[in-house]
Design an enzyme around this catalytic site. Structure first.
Site, PDB file in Angstrom:
ATOM      1  N   GLY A 110      53.082 -21.959  -5.505  1.00 15.15           N
ATOM      2  CA  GLY A 110      52.373 -21.897  -4.218  1.00 15.15           C
ATOM      3  C   GLY A 110      53.266 -22.217  -3.031  1.00 15.15           C
ATOM      4  N   ASP A 145      58.764 -32.661  -0.053  1.00 12.39           N
ATOM      5  CA  ASP A 145      58.344 -33.163   1.255  1.00 12.39           C
ATOM      6  C   ASP A 145      57.818 -32.097   2.222  1.00 12.39           C
ATOM      7  OD1 ASP A 145      60.641 -31.809   1.821  1.00 12.39           O
ATOM      8  OD2 ASP A 145      61.777 -33.539   2.556  1.00 12.39           O
ATOM      9  N   GLY A 146      57.884 -30.836   1.817  1.00 12.34           N
ATOM     10  CA  GLY A 146      57.365 -29.790   2.700  1.00 12.34           C
ATOM     11  C   GLY A 146      58.293 -29.411   3.843  1.00 12.34           C
ATOM     12  N   ARG A 203      58.847 -16.863   9.723  1.00  8.84           N
ATOM     13  CA  ARG A 203      59.075 -15.574   9.089  1.00  8.84           C
ATOM     14  C   ARG A 203      57.914 -14.640   9.435  1.00  8.84           C
ATOM     15  NH1 ARG A 203      60.775 -17.596   3.063  1.00  8.84           N
ATOM     16  NH2 ARG A 203      58.643 -18.265   2.668  1.00  8.84           N
ATOM     17  N   ARG A 210      53.180 -12.190  -3.315  1.00  5.57           N
ATOM     18  CA  ARG A 210      54.277 -12.149  -4.299  1.00  5.57           C
ATOM     19  C   ARG A 210      53.721 -11.765  -5.662  1.00  5.57           C
ATOM     20  NH1 ARG A 210      57.763 -16.685  -2.226  1.00  5.57           N
ATOM     21  NH2 ARG A 210      57.048 -16.997  -0.091  1.00  5.57           N
ATOM     22  N   ASP A 280      58.044 -15.624  -8.398  1.00  2.54           N
ATOM     23  CA  ASP A 280      57.383 -16.119  -7.185  1.00  2.54           C
ATOM     24  C   ASP A 280      58.194 -15.761  -5.942  1.00  2.54           C
ATOM     25  OD1 ASP A 280      59.085 -18.081  -8.590  1.00  2.54           O
ATOM     26  OD2 ASP A 280      58.851 -19.254  -6.761  1.00  2.54           O
ATOM     27  N   ASN A 281      59.397 -15.238  -6.134  1.00  4.96           N
ATOM     28  CA  ASN A 281      60.222 -14.839  -4.997  1.00  4.96           C
ATOM     29  C   ASN A 281      60.335 -13.316  -4.897  1.00  4.96           C
ATOM     30  OD1 ASN A 281      60.664 -17.505  -4.289  1.00  4.96           O
ATOM     31  ND2 ASN A 281      62.571 -17.672  -5.433  1.00  4.96           N
ATOM     32  N   ASP A 290      62.326 -15.029   0.600  1.00  4.70           N
ATOM     33  CA  ASP A 290      62.777 -16.355   0.174  1.00  4.70           C
ATOM     34  C   ASP A 290      64.282 -16.449   0.049  1.00  4.70           C
ATOM     35  OD1 ASP A 290      60.420 -17.635   0.267  1.00  4.70           O
ATOM     36  OD2 ASP A 290      60.387 -18.258  -1.823  1.00  4.70           O
TER      37      ASP A 290
HETATM   38  P1  AMP Z   1      61.880 -21.797  -4.164  1.00  7.84           P
HETATM   39  O1  AMP Z   1      62.824 -22.159  -5.267  1.00  7.84           O
HETATM   40  O2  AMP Z   1      62.376 -22.110  -2.782  1.00  7.84           O
HETATM   41  O3  AMP Z   1      61.352 -20.420  -4.273  1.00  7.84           O
HETATM   42  O4  AMP Z   1      60.635 -22.773  -4.325  1.00  7.84           O
HETATM   43  C1  AMP Z   1      59.867 -22.874  -5.488  1.00  7.84           C
HETATM   44  C2  AMP Z   1      58.602 -23.625  -5.178  1.00  7.84           C
HETATM   45  O5  AMP Z   1      58.917 -24.930  -4.693  1.00  7.84           O
HETATM   46  C3  AMP Z   1      57.721 -22.987  -4.134  1.00  7.84           C
HETATM   47  O6  AMP Z   1      56.406 -23.249  -4.503  1.00  7.84           O
HETATM   48  C4  AMP Z   1      58.094 -23.737  -2.879  1.00  7.84           C
HETATM   49  O7  AMP Z   1      57.097 -23.720  -1.903  1.00  7.84           O
HETATM   50  C5  AMP Z   1      58.317 -25.135  -3.422  1.00  7.84           C
HETATM   51  N1  AMP Z   1      59.222 -25.935  -2.594  1.00  7.84           N
HETATM   52  C6  AMP Z   1      60.557 -25.792  -2.448  1.00  7.84           C
HETATM   53  N2  AMP Z   1      61.041 -26.714  -1.617  1.00  7.84           N
HETATM   54  C7  AMP Z   1      60.003 -27.469  -1.201  1.00  7.84           C
HETATM   55  C8  AMP Z   1      59.852 -28.578  -0.325  1.00  7.84           C
HETATM   56  N3  AMP Z   1      60.881 -29.132   0.299  1.00  7.84           N
HETATM   57  N4  AMP Z   1      58.615 -29.081  -0.157  1.00  7.84           N
HETATM   58  C9  AMP Z   1      57.548 -28.549  -0.782  1.00  7.84           C
HETATM   59  N5  AMP Z   1      57.621 -27.521  -1.620  1.00  7.84           N
HETATM   60  C10 AMP Z   1      58.829 -26.976  -1.836  1.00  7.84           C
HETATM   61 MG    MG Z   2      60.143 -19.371  -3.320  1.00  2.00          MG
END
Ligand code: AMP
Ligand code: MG
Length: 535
Positions: A110, A145-146, A203, A210, A280-281, A290
Site C-alpha cells: 500500500g 515513518d512515511g 507525482r 499498480r 507493486d512498482n 516508483d
Molecule cells: P518501495 O520499495 O519504495 O516500492 O516501497 C515498498 C513499500 O514500502 C510501499 O508500500 C511503500 O509505500 C512502503 N514504504 C517505503 N518507504 C516508506 C516510508 N519511509 N514510510 C512508509 N512506507 C514506506
Molecule cells: Mg513502491
C-alpha cells in the site's frame, strides 16, 4: 457576488475524484498501521511539516494540469505540495495494494508514504491524479515513518521528468518541496543512522493503479472487490475496450502486456535500470513508476544492477528487465483469473508480451543503428556488437551517439578515426587491446556494409539516430553531485540538469561536460554506482 478564481491559479484547479467516489474506502480510516480489508483506499491527510520550501518545479507539468507555472512560486504552492494545506476539492487518500517483492508474495504493502491529493481535470478534460510522496505515514506505513529524504526525492523528480523528455512512458513530477525537517536514515544499511533533509515530490499520472492493487484482493479471495476494481479500471483507464466482462478483462490484460513491453523496450533503449521491479512498482498503464534505487547504464553490462539489495541475486539487472516484466505480468494475470474463469485467453495474452517485446527490441536496435528497418539476418550484427561493447566496457549512451558521426561507408580513413565510437566510449583504463581493435574494426566494416545495403542517405541516417540515441541522460554521478550541492543549499546544478535534460537529444555545446563519461572517482562511490533502498 464571489469573484471567480483567476484562470490558471491554484484556486482555479478543478477536482473530480473518481477513485474515491467509485470504489469502496476503508470503513474505519484511523491513521495507524494495520491490515485494511474490503477497501481500495483509506482516507488520510498529509502530516504537516515545519517549513515547506519549493526547491524545483516542472513548468510543463504545471501547464499540463492547467496551472500557470508562475503559481508554483507562491508560498501557498509550497504549503499545498509540502503537505500543509489542501485546495478546495482535494480528498486525500492512500491506496491499498499488495505485491511480490523479489519473487515472493509480500502481502499488503500500500501507499505507506504516498498520499493522493485528488484528480485534477485539466483544460483538455483529462483526469490527472496528484500524489505526494513522503507526506507522512498512512495506514499502510507498517513500521516506517512515511517520509522521504531529499536525495531520493530529488532523484525521482529529476529522473521522472528526464524520462518523459526522453520519450519513455512515465509518471511525471510537478514539484520538489523541502520539508524543513530532518529524516533519520541509514543510507548504506551499515548501522550508521544520520539525519538527512526531508523533501516531498508531487507525482502526476492519469492513474497510479499498480499490478499489486489487483493482487491484494485476489490473494485475500475478495473476488467481489477484485471485480469492482477491474470494472473501475476498465471504465476509467481503458475506456475504449468496452463494457466490463471476462472478455474485456482479457483485452485489458493484453493491453497492459503491450504497454509494459513498449515501456521496457524504451528502458533498454536509453539504458535505464529500474532496480526494484516488484509487482507493486508496476503501473497498469505501462508507466515507469516508483523511482528508488534506479540507475543509468554506463558501460554496457546486462548483469549490472544499481540496487545493493539486489547485488546477490541480480534479479533486476539491466538485461533481466524484459523477463522480469513477463514474470510480473504473469502475477497480474493470475490475479485476474477469478474474473475470467479460463486461464487460456490470459495465457495467450501473456504470450503476446514476448512477441511485442521482441518486435519492439528489434525495431529499437535497428533505429539505434540508424537502419530504416530490421532485417531477419541483423541479429548477429547486434549480438556481436553487444558482446564487443561489454568486453570493451563501452558507455551505452556515448557509443551510439558517437557512432552517428561514422563517415560514409566508402570514405577511406585511418583505423583510429574509424574506431572512435569504441575508443571514446570505453571505460577500460588500458584502452582496447589488439584483439578488441581487430574485432571492432571487423564489426564496423560489417555495419558499414549493412548501412550501404540499407541505402539511407547519410544525413537522414544521422538525423534518425540522433532522435533515438540521447546525448544527455541523468547519469548516476550527476544526480549525486546535484544532491550533494542541494544538501549544501546550492540548487544550481539541479536546475541546470533539469534544463539540459528537457532537450536530451539536442547538442548543447555549452553543456558538453554533462554528456561526459562517468569520471573515475564515481566508479565505486555510493549514490553513483551503488544505491540502497533507503530513501
Ligand atoms: P518501495 O520499495 O519504495 O516500492 O516501497 C515498498 C513499500 O514500502 C510501499 O508500500 C511503500 O509505500 C512502503 N514504504 C517505503 N518507504 C516508506 C516510508 N519511509 N514510510 C512508509 N512506507 C514506506
Ligand atoms: Mg513502491
Amino acid at each position: 457576488m464571489c469573484a471567480l478564481p483567476a484562470r490558471g491559479s491554484l484556486e482555479s484547479l478543478r477536482f473530480d475524484n473518481r477513485f474515491v467516489r467509485g470504489l469502496p474506502g476503508d470503513a474505519a480510516p484511523r491513521n495507524a498501521p494495520r491490515q485494511v480489508f474490503g477497501a481500495c483506499y483509506s482516507r488520510v491527510a498529509p502530516t504537516a511539516v515545519a517549513a515547506p520550501r519549493l526547491l524545483a518545479c516542472a513548468p510543463e507539468v504545471a501547464r499540463l494540469i492547467g496551472l500557470d507555472p508562475e503559481e508554483c512560486q507562491r508560498p501557498e504552492f509550497a504549503e499545498v505540495f509540502g503537505g500543509n494545506a489542501l485546495l478546495p476539492g482535494m480528498e486525500p487518500y492512500a491506496a491499498c495494494y499488495g505485491g511480490h517483492q523479489f519473487g515472493q508474495w509480500a502481502g499488503q504493502l500500500g501507499d505507506g508514504r504516498a498520499i493522493n491529493l485528488g484528480e485534477v481535470v485539466n483544460p483538455q478534460g483529462l483526469h490527472l491524479t496528484l500524489q505526494l510522496k513522503g507526506a507522512g505515514p498512512t495506514p499502510y506505513a507498517r513500521t516506517a515513518d512515511g517520509r522521504a529524504v531529499l536525495r531520493s526525492s530529488l532523484r525521482e523528480f529529476l529522473c521522472s521528468e528526464a524520462m518523459h523528455h526522453l520519450g519513455v512512458p512515465t509518471t511525471r513530477a510537478l514539484s520538489l518541496v523541502a520539508t524543513g525537517e530532518p529524516v533519520l536514515r541509514d543510507m548504506l544499511y551499515s548501522g550508521n543512522i544520520r539525519p538527512e533533509p526531508g523533501a516531498v515530490v508531487c507525482r502526476v499520472a492519469p492513474s497510479f493503479t499498480r499490478f499489486g492493487h489487483f493482487e491484494i484482493h485476489a490473494a485475500r479471495g475478495d473476488h467481489a472487490l477484485l471485480r469492482q476494481l477491474a470494472d473501475y479500471t476498465l471504465r476509467h483507464d481503458f475506456p475504449t475496450l468496452g463494457e466490463p466482462g471476462p472478455a474485456t478483462f482479457v483485452e485489458m490484460f493484453r493491453e497492459v502486456c503491450r504497454r509494459t513491453a513498449v515501456m521496457v523496450a524504451h528502458w533498454m533503449r536509453v539504458g535505464f535500470v529500474h532496480g526494484v521491479m516488484n509487482t507493486d512498482n508496476m503501473s497498469i498503464l505501462g508507466l515507469t513508476i516508483d523511482y528508488g534505487p534506479y540507475g543509468w547504464l554506463e558501460d554496457y553490462d546486462p548483469d549490472w544492477t544499481p540496487n545493493t539489495t539486489d547485488a546477490q541475486g541480480r534479479r533486476y539487472a539491466f538485461g533481466r528487465q524484459p523477463k522480469v516484466a513477463a514474470w510480473n505480468l504473469a502475477r497480474l494475470g493470475e490475479a485476474l483469473l477469478p474474473l475470467v474463469g479460463d486461464v487460456r485467453p490470459l495465457q495467450e495474452a501473456l504470450e503476446s508480451y514476448s512477441a511485442t517485446y521482441a518486435q519492439a527490441w528489434r525495431a529499437m536496435m535497428a533505429a539505434k543503428l540508424g537502419l530504416s528497418a530490421w532485417q531477419a539476418d541483423d541479429e548477429p550484427l547486434v549480438d556481436d556488437l553487444l558482446a564487443l561493447m561489454q568486453q570493451a566496457e563501452c558507455d551505452w549512451t556515448i557509443f551510439f551517439r558517437t557512432l552517428v558521426a561514422l563517415p560514409a561507408p566508402d570514405t577511406t580513413m585511418d583505423e583510429d578515426a574509424l574506431l572512435a565510437p569504441f575508443v571514446h566510449a570505453s571505460y577500460l583504463p588500458e584502452g582496447l587491446d589488439a584483439g578488441m581493435r581487430a574485432a571492432a574494426l571487423d564489426w564496423l566494416a560489417r555495419y558499414q556494409a549493412r548501412c550501404r545495403a540499407d541505402g539511407r542517405p547519410l544525413e537522414a541516417r544521422a538525423a534518425a539516430m540522433h532522435a533515438v540515441n540521447p546525448k544527455y541522460v541523468p547519469r548516476n554521478y550527476l544526480a549525486q553531485q546535484a544532491i550533494e550541492r542541494a544538501e549544501a543549499g546550492d540548487l544550481s546544478l539541479l536546475h541546470t540538469l533539469q534544463a539540459v535534460l528537457r532537450r536530451p537529444y539536442d547538442e548543447q555545446p555549452e553543456h558538453e561536460a554533462l554528456a561526459a563519461k562517468r569520471p573515475e572517482w564515481a566508479r565505486h562511490k555510493p549514490g553513483c554506482s551503488m544505491l540502497s533502498c533507503s530513501s
